[in-house]
Design a protein around this motif. Structure first.
Motif, PDB file in Angstrom:
ATOM      1  N   THR A   1       0.846  -1.196   0.000  1.00  0.00           N
ATOM      2  CA  THR A   1       0.000   0.000   0.000  1.00  0.00           C
ATOM      3  C   THR A   1       0.878   1.241   0.000  1.00  0.00           C
ATOM      4  OG1 THR A   1      -0.038   0.153   2.406  1.00  0.00           O
ATOM      5  CG2 THR A   1      -1.799  -1.138   1.387  1.00  0.00           C
ATOM      6  N   TYR A   2       0.262   2.380  -0.271  1.00  0.00           N
ATOM      7  CA  TYR A   2       0.955   3.664  -0.123  1.00  0.00           C
ATOM      8  C   TYR A   2      -0.040   4.654   0.486  1.00  0.00           C
ATOM      9  CZ  TYR A   2      -1.442   4.681  -4.561  1.00  0.00           C
ATOM     10  OH  TYR A   2      -2.390   4.841  -5.537  1.00  0.00           O
ATOM     11  N   PRO A   3       0.453   5.646   1.233  1.00  0.00           N
ATOM     12  CA  PRO A   3      -0.467   6.588   1.885  1.00  0.00           C
ATOM     13  C   PRO A   3      -0.974   7.664   0.929  1.00  0.00           C
ATOM     14  CG  PRO A   3       1.801   7.101   2.458  1.00  0.00           C
ATOM     15  CD  PRO A   3       1.841   5.882   1.572  1.00  0.00           C
ATOM     16  N   MET A   4      -2.199   8.084   1.140  1.00  0.00           N
ATOM     17  CA  MET A   4      -2.751   9.203   0.372  1.00  0.00           C
ATOM     18  C   MET A   4      -3.680   9.978   1.295  1.00  0.00           C
ATOM     19  SD  MET A   4      -5.029   9.233  -3.122  1.00  0.00           S
ATOM     20  CE  MET A   4      -3.770   8.839  -4.303  1.00  0.00           C
ATOM     21  N   GLN A   5      -3.621  11.294   1.206  1.00  0.00           N
ATOM     22  CA  GLN A   5      -4.496  12.100   2.053  1.00  0.00           C
ATOM     23  C   GLN A   5      -5.947  11.835   1.664  1.00  0.00           C
ATOM     24  OE1 GLN A   5      -3.125  16.039   2.886  1.00  0.00           O
ATOM     25  NE2 GLN A   5      -5.179  16.777   3.299  1.00  0.00           N
ATOM     26  N   CYS A   6      -6.775  11.706   2.683  1.00  0.00           N
ATOM     27  CA  CYS A   6      -8.177  11.347   2.485  1.00  0.00           C
ATOM     28  C   CYS A   6      -8.888  12.271   1.484  1.00  0.00           C
ATOM     29  CB  CYS A   6      -8.878  11.414   3.833  1.00  0.00           C
ATOM     30  SG  CYS A   6     -10.239  10.292   3.944  1.00  0.00           S
ATOM     31  N   SER A   7      -8.599  13.557   1.555  1.00  0.00           N
ATOM     32  CA  SER A   7      -9.270  14.510   0.663  1.00  0.00           C
ATOM     33  C   SER A   7      -8.856  14.326  -0.801  1.00  0.00           C
ATOM     34  CB  SER A   7      -8.968  15.938   1.116  1.00  0.00           C
ATOM     35  OG  SER A   7      -7.570  16.152   1.110  1.00  0.00           O
ATOM     36  N   ALA A   8      -7.754  13.597  -1.043  1.00  0.00           N
ATOM     37  CA  ALA A   8      -7.284  13.384  -2.419  1.00  0.00           C
ATOM     38  C   ALA A   8      -7.865  12.113  -3.036  1.00  0.00           C
ATOM     39  CB  ALA A   8      -5.763  13.316  -2.446  1.00  0.00           C
ATOM     40  N   LEU A   9      -8.551  11.297  -2.242  1.00  0.00           N
ATOM     41  CA  LEU A   9      -9.152  10.064  -2.776  1.00  0.00           C
ATOM     42  C   LEU A   9     -10.306  10.430  -3.698  1.00  0.00           C
ATOM     43  CD1 LEU A   9      -9.259   8.006   0.538  1.00  0.00           C
ATOM     44  CD2 LEU A   9      -7.721   7.624  -1.384  1.00  0.00           C
ATOM     45  N   ARG A  10     -10.579   9.582  -4.673  1.00  0.00           N
ATOM     46  CA  ARG A  10     -11.646   9.855  -5.643  1.00  0.00           C
ATOM     47  C   ARG A  10     -12.529   8.631  -5.842  1.00  0.00           C
ATOM     48  NH1 ARG A  10     -10.939  14.059  -4.402  1.00  0.00           N
ATOM     49  NH2 ARG A  10      -9.743  15.737  -5.351  1.00  0.00           N
ATOM     50  N   LYS A  11     -13.776   8.894  -6.202  1.00  0.00           N
ATOM     51  CA  LYS A  11     -14.711   7.828  -6.539  1.00  0.00           C
ATOM     52  C   LYS A  11     -14.134   7.034  -7.709  1.00  0.00           C
ATOM     53  CE  LYS A  11     -19.592   7.431  -7.698  1.00  0.00           C
ATOM     54  NZ  LYS A  11     -20.846   8.155  -7.871  1.00  0.00           N
ATOM     55  N   GLY A  12     -14.197   5.697  -7.626  1.00  0.00           N
ATOM     56  CA  GLY A  12     -13.605   4.863  -8.665  1.00  0.00           C
ATOM     57  C   GLY A  12     -12.170   4.494  -8.347  1.00  0.00           C
ATOM     58  N   GLY A  13     -11.565   5.174  -7.372  1.00  0.00           N
ATOM     59  CA  GLY A  13     -10.200   4.862  -6.955  1.00  0.00           C
ATOM     60  C   GLY A  13     -10.199   3.741  -5.924  1.00  0.00           C
ATOM     61  N   HIS A  14      -9.022   3.425  -5.410  1.00  0.00           N
ATOM     62  CA  HIS A  14      -8.908   2.347  -4.441  1.00  0.00           C
ATOM     63  C   HIS A  14      -8.495   2.878  -3.077  1.00  0.00           C
ATOM     64  CE1 HIS A  14      -8.442   0.189  -8.317  1.00  0.00           C
ATOM     65  NE2 HIS A  14      -9.208  -0.683  -7.711  1.00  0.00           N
ATOM     66  N   VAL A  15      -8.873   2.141  -2.031  1.00  0.00           N
ATOM     67  CA  VAL A  15      -8.524   2.503  -0.660  1.00  0.00           C
ATOM     68  C   VAL A  15      -8.547   1.233   0.186  1.00  0.00           C
ATOM     69  CG1 VAL A  15     -10.915   2.967   0.099  1.00  0.00           C
ATOM     70  CG2 VAL A  15      -9.012   4.202   1.163  1.00  0.00           C
ATOM     71  N   VAL A  16      -7.836   1.249   1.301  1.00  0.00           N
ATOM     72  CA  VAL A  16      -7.866   0.106   2.224  1.00  0.00           C
ATOM     73  C   VAL A  16      -8.824   0.439   3.365  1.00  0.00           C
ATOM     74  CG1 VAL A  16      -6.526  -1.335   3.800  1.00  0.00           C
ATOM     75  CG2 VAL A  16      -5.483  -0.527   1.675  1.00  0.00           C
ATOM     76  N   ILE A  17      -9.854  -0.389   3.528  1.00  0.00           N
ATOM     77  CA  ILE A  17     -10.789  -0.249   4.651  1.00  0.00           C
ATOM     78  C   ILE A  17     -10.799  -1.574   5.397  1.00  0.00           C
ATOM     79  CG2 ILE A  17     -13.189   0.146   5.351  1.00  0.00           C
ATOM     80  CD1 ILE A  17     -13.557   1.888   2.889  1.00  0.00           C
ATOM     81  N   LYS A  18     -10.595  -1.518   6.704  1.00  0.00           N
ATOM     82  CA  LYS A  18     -10.540  -2.723   7.542  1.00  0.00           C
ATOM     83  C   LYS A  18      -9.563  -3.760   6.973  1.00  0.00           C
ATOM     84  CE  LYS A  18     -15.168  -2.263   9.510  1.00  0.00           C
ATOM     85  NZ  LYS A  18     -15.931  -1.310   8.711  1.00  0.00           N
ATOM     86  N   ASN A  19      -8.400  -3.295   6.548  1.00  0.00           N
ATOM     87  CA  ASN A  19      -7.340  -4.148   5.980  1.00  0.00           C
ATOM     88  C   ASN A  19      -7.748  -4.892   4.715  1.00  0.00           C
ATOM     89  OD1 ASN A  19      -5.240  -3.501   7.696  1.00  0.00           O
ATOM     90  ND2 ASN A  19      -5.964  -4.931   9.256  1.00  0.00           N
ATOM     91  N   ARG A  20      -8.733  -4.374   3.992  1.00  0.00           N
ATOM     92  CA  ARG A  20      -9.170  -4.992   2.740  1.00  0.00           C
ATOM     93  C   ARG A  20      -9.003  -3.994   1.600  1.00  0.00           C
ATOM     94  NH1 ARG A  20      -8.946  -9.669   2.124  1.00  0.00           N
ATOM     95  NH2 ARG A  20     -10.496  -9.624   0.505  1.00  0.00           N
ATOM     96  N   PRO A  21      -8.505  -4.439   0.426  1.00  0.00           N
ATOM     97  CA  PRO A  21      -8.422  -3.536  -0.722  1.00  0.00           C
ATOM     98  C   PRO A  21      -9.818  -3.302  -1.302  1.00  0.00           C
ATOM     99  CG  PRO A  21      -7.674  -5.734  -1.327  1.00  0.00           C
ATOM    100  CD  PRO A  21      -7.981  -5.775   0.141  1.00  0.00           C
TER     101      PRO A  21
END
Length: 161
Positions: free
Chosen positions: A20-40
């Motif tokens: 994984t790599y860190p990204m500021q929450c405000s920079a995340l976008r719909k259709g992008g990826h994020v880790v929630i509860k250790n799941r991609p």
């Protein structure tokens, strides 16, 4: 002797850090990826709420697990960093399906990859239908993230020649 020790340390640190790599929450976008509860996960909806005089804006994320399609939600201050998984999408030629449900896939380099199972869902049914029943040449799209792999798509291979 110390050079060997450094190599081993570097390898193990590198393997864990590259998922994984860190990204500021405000920079995340719909259709992008994020880790929630250790799941991609893939973000399907997000909204930002303004808070009171002394609070921070919060980002409400709704996402689906890219492997299980389970819906997950998270609330995080917009200034905080969240982990984003490295998601790799590769297409392989399907060579065979073993009796225990593993696919034999051809990589770009001509090697075979035999560790991806036919998924137990519509994609798996499509793979079996096209490859076994219709005997078509198939390409399978495999998604890899955070040490997991799964076939996500099956399509007829373009005719060669």
């Amino acid at each position: 002797m110390s050079a060997e020790e450094h190599d081993v340390t570097f390898d193990s640190a590198d393997a864990g850090a590259s998922l994984t790599y860190p990204m500021q929450c405000s920079a995340l976008r719909k259709g992008g990826h994020v880790v929630i509860k250790n799941r991609p996960c893939k973000i399907i909806d997000m909204s930002t709420s303004k808070t009171g005089k002394h609070g921070h804006a919060k980002v409400h994320l709704i996402a689906t697990d890219i492997f299980t399609a389970k819906k997950l939600e998270d609330l995080s201050p917009s200034t905080h960093n969240m982990d984003v998984p490295h998601v790799i999408r590769k297409e392989y030629q399907l060579l065979d399906i073993t009796e225990d449900g593993f696919m034999s896939l051809m990589t770009d380099s001509g090697d075979t990859k035999d560790d991806v199972k036919v998924p137990d869902n519509e994609v798996g049914e499509k793979i079996n239908q096209m490859f076994l029943t219709e005997e078509k040449e198939c390409n399978v799209v495999v998604l890899t993230a955070m040490g997991e792999e799964a076939a996500m798509e099956c399509k007829e291979a373009p005719k060669s020649g």
